[in-house]
Design a protein around this motif. Structure first.
Motif, short mmCIF file in Angstrom:
data_model
loop_
_atom_site.label_atom_id
_atom_site.label_comp_id
_atom_site.label_asym_id
_atom_site.label_seq_id
_atom_site.Cartn_x
_atom_site.Cartn_y
_atom_site.Cartn_z
N TYR A 179 52.05 41.40 70.44
CA TYR A 179 52.91 40.06 70.55
C TYR A 179 52.30 38.96 69.97
O TYR A 179 53.00 37.92 69.88
N MET A 211 61.94 37.37 69.62
CA MET A 211 61.64 38.46 68.70
C MET A 211 62.59 39.36 68.14
O MET A 211 62.17 40.12 67.34
N HIS A 243 56.35 32.26 71.88
CA HIS A 243 57.29 32.59 70.89
C HIS A 243 58.34 31.58 70.35
O HIS A 243 58.72 31.75 68.97
N LEU A 299 60.12 34.87 62.52
CA LEU A 299 60.84 34.53 63.36
C LEU A 299 61.53 33.18 63.13
O LEU A 299 60.86 32.53 62.17
N VAL A 316 57.98 43.33 66.61
CA VAL A 316 58.88 43.01 65.61
C VAL A 316 58.88 44.31 64.72
O VAL A 316 59.83 44.65 64.39
#
Length: 356
Positions: A305, A38, A283, A180, A161
């Motif tokens: 998240y 992140m 992620h 990302l 983020v």
């Protein structure tokens, strides 16, 4: 309206660092794989603001592998820092070697990244001892001059983020977007001969028991995806080999410990759907654009998240004890009271969107 900021707080535009003149910048994030992934938007923004600077990442041993996948990282300092350890020897200086290493690298600035529940002050003290002149971080509490640019925290519920990009914005670094991204290594190995052209990935592991959806439910999802005509790769670390074998059963393809993080990135990138707990796998799937169904335990707040760079469905149950941040659930994991049928249905919805 009067300015109610703490008098020591940094104000945007007042004494911002001269990023264009910097030659070496350290970004501090000694956390897990997902946390490191992140930081990609942060590094991208710093690259634009400080084009002549080498960007290094201070990472934990677990996070260092993720750093290698970030396009804007030039170097990695790997350390088990004192503020991430539970047991320290009284009287010792556990960060002495790290201080010496950082001092020898001649950094112009250190950007300390934290979640809302972490403090930047231990990292700021290490950076101060290492002689790093510009030290930037975000915190609720005041910590004196350890940070040269102390930015008060935003609301606790802000996405991680956005929180990190907000820190940079406060010191004169504009955002370059919150998406990302992960660089898949040229030598990444994916077992395509095993999984075939159409496959799903199921990742049943997580960093602690409280985040893990039960193995028998994951196994039912594997069977459901296989019934849809997909080969199902079940991934995990060496230590998760028994879990992976249980979840794969006689239907899935167990891939425990056989993949490096770059290999896993390549595998996820080709999957029709990924099913995983709130973990680094989510992620990483987000960073490579793989559709993902996430089983989100109540240890954290979803909006901090949730995947935002790919199509995703986050499945959870609202409970009064969330966010608990417990390593082991003292109750019955009511936050993960989700049936396999719900997960398979979510996977089908994401796959239907992908083929339109």
């Amino acid at each position: 309206m009067p300015d109610l900021q703490h008098p020591a707080a940094h104000r945007p535009g007042h004494g911002d660092p001269d990023w264009s003149a910097m030659r070496r910048v350290l970004v501090v994030r000694p956390d897990n794989v997902g946390d490191v992934l992140m930081t990609g938007p942060v590094l991208r923004a710093l690259r634009a603001a400080a084009p002549r600077a080498a960007l290094d990442l201070l990472a934990s041993p677990a996070g260092a592998a993720a750093a290698a996948l970030l396009p804007d990282v030039d170097g990695v300092v790997t350390a088990s820092v004192s503020w991430q350890q539970l047991d320290l020897v009284p009287g010792a200086d556990p960060d002495a070697a790290l201080v010496a290493e950082l001092a020898g690298r001649g950094y112009d600035a250190a950007v300390v990244l934290t979640s809302f529940s972490q403090s930047p002050w231990p990292a700021a003290e290490v950076a101060r001892r290492a002689g790093i002149p510009t030290r930037i971080g975000m915190s609720k509490e005041f910590g004196g001059g350890l940070l040269t640019h102390w930015v008060p925290e935003p609301d606790d519920g802000e996405h991680q983020v956005d929180r990190m990009l907000g820190l940079l914005a406060a010191v004169g670094v504009p955002s370059q977007g919150h998406t990302l991204s992960a660089r898949i290594p040229d030598d990444a190995a994916t077992p395509l001969a095993v999984v075939g052209a159409r496959y799903a990935v199921v990742a049943p592991g997580a960093s602690c028991p409280s985040r893990r959806w039960p193995a028998e439910r994951f196994a039912a999802v594997v069977r459901g995806l296989a019934d849809d005509g997909l080969t199902v790769a079940v991934t995990g670390t060496d230590r998760e080999a028994d879990l992976v074998a249980t979840v794969a059963g006689d239907v899935g393809v167990p891939l425990a410990g056989g993949l490096g993080l770059g290999d896993l990135a390549a595998l996820l990138a080709g999957a029709e759907v990924v099913v995983a707990n709130n973990s680094g796998s989510v992620h990483l799937a987000d960073a490579v654009g793989a559709p993902v169904v996430e089983l989100f335990a109540g240890t954290e707040t979803v909006d901090q998240y949730r995947p935002r760079s790919t199509t995703a469905e986050v499945l959870t149950r609202p409970v009064s004890c969330a966010p608990c941040r417990q390593l082991v659930c003292p109750f019955g994991q009511e936050c993960l009271a989700i049936s396999p049928d719900e997960v398979v249905a979510a996977a089908r919805r994401l796959r239907a969107v992908a083929v339109r």
